[in-house]
Design a protein around this motif. Structure first.
Motif, PDB file in Angstrom:
ATOM      1  N   ILE A 350       2.894  -6.468 -12.582  1.00 35.91           N
ATOM      2  CA  ILE A 350       4.035  -6.456 -13.495  1.00 35.91           C
ATOM      3  C   ILE A 350       4.771  -7.790 -13.395  1.00 35.91           C
ATOM      4  O   ILE A 350       4.927  -8.336 -12.297  1.00 35.91           O
ATOM      5  CB  ILE A 350       4.992  -5.305 -13.155  1.00 35.91           C
ATOM      6  CG1 ILE A 350       4.289  -3.961 -13.378  1.00 35.91           C
ATOM      7  CG2 ILE A 350       6.259  -5.360 -13.994  1.00 35.91           C
ATOM      8  CD1 ILE A 350       5.131  -2.769 -13.001  1.00 35.91           C
ATOM      9  N   ASP A 351       5.236  -8.300 -14.524  1.00 34.41           N
ATOM     10  CA  ASP A 351       6.018  -9.524 -14.529  1.00 34.41           C
ATOM     11  C   ASP A 351       7.306  -9.313 -13.743  1.00 34.41           C
ATOM     12  O   ASP A 351       7.959  -8.269 -13.864  1.00 34.41           O
ATOM     13  CB  ASP A 351       6.347  -9.927 -15.973  1.00 34.41           C
ATOM     14  CG  ASP A 351       6.859 -11.353 -16.062  1.00 34.41           C
ATOM     15  OD1 ASP A 351       8.032 -11.577 -15.684  1.00 34.41           O
ATOM     16  OD2 ASP A 351       6.109 -12.233 -16.504  1.00 34.41           O
ATOM     17  N   THR A 352       7.674 -10.288 -12.945  1.00 31.76           N
ATOM     18  CA  THR A 352       8.854 -10.148 -12.087  1.00 31.76           C
ATOM     19  C   THR A 352      10.139  -9.950 -12.880  1.00 31.76           C
ATOM     20  O   THR A 352      11.107  -9.381 -12.366  1.00 31.76           O
ATOM     21  CB  THR A 352       9.012 -11.385 -11.187  1.00 31.76           C
ATOM     22  OG1 THR A 352       9.040 -12.564 -12.020  1.00 31.76           O
ATOM     23  CG2 THR A 352       7.871 -11.490 -10.199  1.00 31.76           C
ATOM     24  N   GLN A 353      10.173 -10.410 -14.131  1.00 33.86           N
ATOM     25  CA  GLN A 353      11.377 -10.289 -14.939  1.00 33.86           C
ATOM     26  C   GLN A 353      11.393  -9.033 -15.802  1.00 33.86           C
ATOM     27  O   GLN A 353      12.387  -8.766 -16.474  1.00 33.86           O
ATOM     28  CB  GLN A 353      11.535 -11.530 -15.829  1.00 33.86           C
ATOM     29  CG  GLN A 353      11.754 -12.814 -15.050  1.00 33.86           C
ATOM     30  CD  GLN A 353      11.907 -14.019 -15.951  1.00 33.86           C
ATOM     31  OE1 GLN A 353      11.487 -14.008 -17.099  1.00 33.86           O
ATOM     32  NE2 GLN A 353      12.536 -15.072 -15.432  1.00 33.86           N
ATOM     33  N   ASP A 354      10.307  -8.283 -15.779  1.00 29.81           N
ATOM     34  CA  ASP A 354      10.231  -7.055 -16.585  1.00 29.81           C
ATOM     35  C   ASP A 354      10.865  -5.907 -15.801  1.00 29.81           C
ATOM     36  O   ASP A 354      10.178  -5.111 -15.158  1.00 29.81           O
ATOM     37  CB  ASP A 354       8.778  -6.751 -16.932  1.00 29.81           C
ATOM     38  CG  ASP A 354       8.653  -5.712 -18.037  1.00 29.81           C
ATOM     39  OD1 ASP A 354       9.688  -5.140 -18.427  1.00 29.81           O
ATOM     40  OD2 ASP A 354       7.527  -5.478 -18.509  1.00 29.81           O
ATOM     41  N   VAL A 355      12.185  -5.840 -15.844  1.00 29.62           N
ATOM     42  CA  VAL A 355      12.927  -4.868 -15.030  1.00 29.62           C
ATOM     43  C   VAL A 355      12.568  -3.435 -15.405  1.00 29.62           C
ATOM     44  O   VAL A 355      12.384  -2.573 -14.542  1.00 29.62           O
ATOM     45  CB  VAL A 355      14.450  -5.097 -15.193  1.00 29.62           C
ATOM     46  CG1 VAL A 355      15.224  -4.069 -14.398  1.00 29.62           C
ATOM     47  CG2 VAL A 355      14.822  -6.504 -14.766  1.00 29.62           C
ATOM     48  N   ARG A 356      12.449  -3.168 -16.689  1.00 26.83           N
ATOM     49  CA  ARG A 356      12.197  -1.801 -17.145  1.00 26.83           C
ATOM     50  C   ARG A 356      10.817  -1.297 -16.709  1.00 26.83           C
ATOM     51  O   ARG A 356      10.641  -0.112 -16.415  1.00 26.83           O
ATOM     52  CB  ARG A 356      12.322  -1.752 -18.672  1.00 26.83           C
ATOM     53  CG  ARG A 356      12.437  -0.366 -19.242  1.00 26.83           C
ATOM     54  CD  ARG A 356      12.889  -0.401 -20.683  1.00 26.83           C
ATOM     55  NE  ARG A 356      12.026  -1.243 -21.516  1.00 26.83           N
ATOM     56  CZ  ARG A 356      12.250  -1.491 -22.795  1.00 26.83           C
ATOM     57  NH1 ARG A 356      13.324  -0.989 -23.381  1.00 26.83           N
ATOM     58  NH2 ARG A 356      11.432  -2.262 -23.493  1.00 26.83           N
ATOM     59  N   ALA A 357       9.848  -2.207 -16.650  1.00 27.13           N
ATOM     60  CA  ALA A 357       8.483  -1.799 -16.301  1.00 27.13           C
ATOM     61  C   ALA A 357       8.339  -1.442 -14.831  1.00 27.13           C
ATOM     62  O   ALA A 357       7.389  -0.751 -14.450  1.00 27.13           O
ATOM     63  CB  ALA A 357       7.506  -2.911 -16.656  1.00 27.13           C
ATOM     64  N   LYS A 358       9.253  -1.913 -13.983  1.00 24.16           N
ATOM     65  CA  LYS A 358       9.131  -1.656 -12.549  1.00 24.16           C
ATOM     66  C   LYS A 358       9.353  -0.189 -12.194  1.00 24.16           C
ATOM     67  O   LYS A 358       8.971   0.246 -11.104  1.00 24.16           O
ATOM     68  CB  LYS A 358      10.133  -2.517 -11.783  1.00 24.16           C
ATOM     69  CG  LYS A 358       9.901  -4.020 -11.908  1.00 24.16           C
ATOM     70  CD  LYS A 358      10.980  -4.811 -11.201  1.00 24.16           C
ATOM     71  CE  LYS A 358      10.806  -6.302 -11.400  1.00 24.16           C
ATOM     72  NZ  LYS A 358      11.887  -7.084 -10.753  1.00 24.16           N
ATOM     73  N   ARG A 359       9.954   0.573 -13.094  1.00 23.18           N
ATOM     74  CA  ARG A 359      10.254   1.971 -12.773  1.00 23.18           C
ATOM     75  C   ARG A 359       8.992   2.822 -12.692  1.00 23.18           C
ATOM     76  O   ARG A 359       8.905   3.733 -11.863  1.00 23.18           O
ATOM     77  CB  ARG A 359      11.195   2.547 -13.832  1.00 23.18           C
ATOM     78  CG  ARG A 359      12.501   1.777 -14.001  1.00 23.18           C
ATOM     79  CD  ARG A 359      13.241   2.257 -15.233  1.00 23.18           C
ATOM     80  NE  ARG A 359      14.390   1.414 -15.543  1.00 23.18           N
ATOM     81  CZ  ARG A 359      15.038   1.432 -16.702  1.00 23.18           C
ATOM     82  NH1 ARG A 359      14.648   2.266 -17.650  1.00 23.18           N
ATOM     83  NH2 ARG A 359      16.073   0.634 -16.902  1.00 23.18           N
ATOM     84  N   LEU A 360       8.021   2.550 -13.566  1.00 25.87           N
ATOM     85  CA  LEU A 360       6.842   3.415 -13.660  1.00 25.87           C
ATOM     86  C   LEU A 360       5.998   3.412 -12.388  1.00 25.87           C
ATOM     87  O   LEU A 360       5.654   4.491 -11.889  1.00 25.87           O
ATOM     88  CB  LEU A 360       5.996   3.018 -14.867  1.00 25.87           C
ATOM     89  CG  LEU A 360       4.786   3.928 -15.136  1.00 25.87           C
ATOM     90  CD1 LEU A 360       5.238   5.340 -15.445  1.00 25.87           C
ATOM     91  CD2 LEU A 360       3.960   3.375 -16.300  1.00 25.87           C
ATOM     92  N   PRO A 361       5.625   2.257 -11.814  1.00 20.87           N
ATOM     93  CA  PRO A 361       4.822   2.294 -10.583  1.00 20.87           C
ATOM     94  C   PRO A 361       5.504   3.063  -9.455  1.00 20.87           C
ATOM     95  O   PRO A 361       4.851   3.796  -8.706  1.00 20.87           O
ATOM     96  CB  PRO A 361       4.650   0.814 -10.226  1.00 20.87           C
ATOM     97  CG  PRO A 361       4.856   0.084 -11.492  1.00 20.87           C
ATOM     98  CD  PRO A 361       5.859   0.867 -12.263  1.00 20.87           C
ATOM     99  N   ARG A 362       6.821   2.902  -9.341  1.00 19.54           N
ATOM    100  CA  ARG A 362       7.532   3.616  -8.288  1.00 19.54           C
ATOM    101  C   ARG A 362       7.504   5.116  -8.533  1.00 19.54           C
ATOM    102  O   ARG A 362       7.344   5.913  -7.606  1.00 19.54           O
ATOM    103  CB  ARG A 362       8.973   3.119  -8.212  1.00 19.54           C
ATOM    104  CG  ARG A 362       9.096   1.650  -7.800  1.00 19.54           C
ATOM    105  CD  ARG A 362      10.507   1.122  -8.008  1.00 19.54           C
ATOM    106  NE  ARG A 362      10.604  -0.304  -7.705  1.00 19.54           N
ATOM    107  CZ  ARG A 362      11.664  -1.046  -8.009  1.00 19.54           C
ATOM    108  NH1 ARG A 362      12.699  -0.501  -8.621  1.00 19.54           N
ATOM    109  NH2 ARG A 362      11.678  -2.340  -7.701  1.00 19.54           N
ATOM    110  N   SER A 363       7.651   5.514  -9.791  1.00 15.67           N
ATOM    111  CA  SER A 363       7.624   6.939 -10.127  1.00 15.67           C
ATOM    112  C   SER A 363       6.245   7.543  -9.885  1.00 15.67           C
ATOM    113  O   SER A 363       6.134   8.720  -9.552  1.00 15.67           O
ATOM    114  CB  SER A 363       8.025   7.138 -11.592  1.00 15.67           C
ATOM    115  OG  SER A 363       9.330   6.648 -11.838  1.00 15.67           O
ATOM    116  N   LEU A 364       5.199   6.731 -10.040  1.00 15.03           N
ATOM    117  CA  LEU A 364       3.835   7.212  -9.826  1.00 15.03           C
ATOM    118  C   LEU A 364       3.431   7.180  -8.358  1.00 15.03           C
ATOM    119  O   LEU A 364       2.343   7.642  -8.009  1.00 15.03           O
ATOM    120  CB  LEU A 364       2.852   6.368 -10.638  1.00 15.03           C
ATOM    121  CG  LEU A 364       2.917   6.526 -12.161  1.00 15.03           C
ATOM    122  CD1 LEU A 364       2.059   5.464 -12.837  1.00 15.03           C
ATOM    123  CD2 LEU A 364       2.472   7.917 -12.582  1.00 15.03           C
ATOM    124  N   GLY A 365       4.273   6.627  -7.502  1.00 14.37           N
ATOM    125  CA  GLY A 365       3.972   6.594  -6.070  1.00 14.37           C
ATOM    126  C   GLY A 365       3.276   5.336  -5.605  1.00 14.37           C
ATOM    127  O   GLY A 365       2.764   5.294  -4.473  1.00 14.37           O
TER     128      GLY A 365
END
Length: 388
Positions: A350-365
């Motif tokens: 994920i791009d370091t500046q893509d704040v919104r995209a960072k939520r999905l990997p964390r939610s998936l574990g």
């Protein structure tokens, strides 16, 4: 004079009081604060040495040194080759699946095969007639049918006594014999519960199986192999214009951190690399199970069956669908099947500046492993990546 008397006489000349000790070392004229500092430092040193010696004694270090001295064994740094040989071996089932998947790649012909090896691997096997079937599918179907007969997952539908058994069996056998047994059980039970809710659901899923038996079915969404027929609706939901209940938005919210897009037309989208895959890639359309509307698309890239790892690209969806349960389930369906085949590592970048995209990997574990600077060039600018 005894030895004890000699020792007592020798110690009697030592200054045993704090004042005498300070005078002996020429420190009697120091301020009181410095005196306390010196005594506390000595006390700390003494306690530290005592603790270390105690741990060495209780841990058996002295005993090991004594044994090594007697045996003549030389203690050296671990040999890298020896340590490599001590590694745990991979399960035979995973190694067999690896060889089987690598053979699929070797037999793949880009000009004649309709699907990439990874796409064909993940699709549900659904023969339309006896000619398309095979002995393994028939054997698994029969075994699953009898298993569900012995222990159905719910009440039998009136007038359709075999519907629940058939749905369980076709889902179980459709997973193939290379997936793990526990995955086949869980996927078949989930599919059976969806089909067996009512007569309407049984009819709907039965028709869907006959029309699109290769889809991966979930509770809220299904994954269809991405085809050009999805291009029109995909363009409509990602071009930024108002669509259905969604208001107009900036298309860069969808395409800003991707190497391609936004697209000027449906034709440009279909002719892009989104619909043109390499042999180590696969693409799926995320379709809502209730409305049959397209939610978005999701891609797998950098498939490496030799080392049993692959990269999951973030689903491309309209802003209102970002982070929804439908998107989460779509990713889960892919991950679940990948792990069932023996994949050991699935990576997300994920791009370091893509704040919104960072939520999905964390939610998936997923676990954040690190950051790669200057990883990609995105729209003529530098792109650093976070690896999950």
């Amino acid at each position: 004079m005894s030895d004890l008397d000699k020792l007592t006489s020798a110690l009697s000349i030592l200054p045993l009081t704090p004042t005498a000790l300070l005078e002996a070392f020429g420190l009697s004229n120091l301020p009181t604060a410095q005196r306390y500092g010196i005594f506390l430092g000595i006390l700390t040193f003494t306690l530290t040495v005592t603790a270390v010696l105690t741990l060495l004694t209780l841990g058996g270090s002295w005993k090991r040194i004594e044994i090594q001295e007697k045996s003549g064994e030389v203690t050296t740094a671990p040999d890298s080759v020896v340590q490599r040989k001590k590694r745990a071996l991979i399960l035979e089932r995973l190694l067999e699946n690896r060889d089987w998947m690598m053979k699929r790649y070797a037999d793949y012909n880009h000009n004649t095969d309709p699907f990439t090896p990874l796409t064909g691997l993940l699709m549900t096997f659904a023969p339309k007639n006896a000619k398309e079937s095979n002995p393994t599918y028939t054997q698994n179907y029969t075994k699953a049918y009898r298993r569900c007969q012995d222990k159905p997952g719910g009440e039998i539908l009136g007038g359709l006594p075999e519907a629940r058994f058939e749905s369980y069996a076709r889902a179980y056998a459709g997973c193939g014999d290379r997936t793990s047994l526990h995955y086949r059980w869980s996927y078949a039970r989930m599919y059976e519960s969806l089909c067996g809710k009512s007569h309407e659901s049984e009819d709907r899923y039965g028709k869907l199986w006959n029309e699109r038996g290769s889809d991966i079915i979930g509770a809220k969404v299904r994954l269809e192999v991405l085809e050009k027929r999805h291009g029109k609706e995909f363009y409509e939901i990602t071009n930024g214009m108002a669509y259905g209940a969604d208001k107009k938005y900036d298309p860069e919210e969808v395409w800003g951190f991707l190497e391609y897009g936004p697209f000027a037309s449906e034709k440009a989208l279909i002719e892009s690399e989104l619909f043109q895959w390499n042999s180590d890639e696969a693409g799926f359309a995320i379709v809502d199970m209730i409305t049959d509307r397209l939610v978005g698309v999701v891609h797998l890239t950098n498939d490496d069956p030799k080392n049993l790892n692959v990269q999951l690209n973030l689903p491309i969806v309209k802003p209102s669908s970002d982070g929804t349960t439908e998107v989460m389930e779509a990713c889960f369906l892919l991950l679940d099947r990948l792990f069932a085949y023996g994949y050991r590592r699935v990576q997300i970048a994920i791009d370091t500046q893509d704040v919104r995209a960072k939520r999905l990997p964390r939610s998936l574990g997923f676990t954040q492993e690190g950051q790669i600077p200057k990883h990609r060039i995105i729209k003529d600018s530098n792109g650093d990546s976070i690896i999950y």
